[in-house]
Design a protein around this motif. Structure first.
Motif: not given
Length: 166
Positions: A96-106, A108-113
């Motif tokens: 679950q932590l890995q999934t949350v990290r992936r979602l958070l990274a995604s 963050q990428t969307d937020t930057r865009k």
């Protein structure tokens, strides 16, 4: 030759000394047999036999040891099961932590865009404002000359209409 007399000159004949140890041995043997017999009768009468008590105590100790061993085995199995459950839960949490990290990274990428897009939109709006402001500044000079022309055109159009109507 001279005959020597024994140093210990006793009047007890040799045969009598040899009989005493046999009598003492016999008496000792009788006493031992009587002692063993009295102990056996006493144990039989009282029902108290240390050997059977020892056997019973030994069996009880073995039973307690076996029971304690079984309890230890059960507790060990319980601990193993609990430990395995904890490991499984930890694995789920890690997934679950890995999934949350992936979602958070995604995200963050969307937020930057989106931030970049908002920045470019802000720049476009600023450019439009500046062009609109410069167009408005240039427009008053052009609009005053246009107004004069249009006012003259309206008057002349009214004159033409008036002549045609009358």
């Amino acid at each position: 030759m001279i005959e020597l007399a024994p140093r210990n000159s006793s009047t007890v004949p040799v045969t009598r000394i040899g009989v005493q140890p046999i009598a003492i041995g016999t008496v000792a043997l009788i006493l031992v047999v009587l002692g063993i017999g009295s102990i056996a009768l006493w144990r039989a009468y009282t029902g108290n036999a240390p050997e059977t008590d020892r056997v019973v105590a030994s069996r009880q100790l073995q039973a307690r040891t076996a029971q304690a061993s079984e309890q230890l085995v059960e507790k060990t199995k319980g601990l193993e099961a609990t430990q395995q459950e904890s490991i499984d839960q930890l694995q789920v949490v890690q997934d679950q932590l890995q999934t949350v990290r992936r979602l958070l990274a995604s995200q963050q990428t969307d937020t930057r865009k989106l931030s970049e897009q908002v920045g470019s939109l802000t720049e476009s709006i600023d450019g439009l404002r500046q062009s609109f402001a410069s167009a408005q500044a240039a427009e008053p000079a052009a609009s005053s000359s246009t107004r004069k022309r249009s006012a003259r055109g309206i008057k002349s159009a009214n004159r033409k209409r008036g002549k045609s109507q009358g």
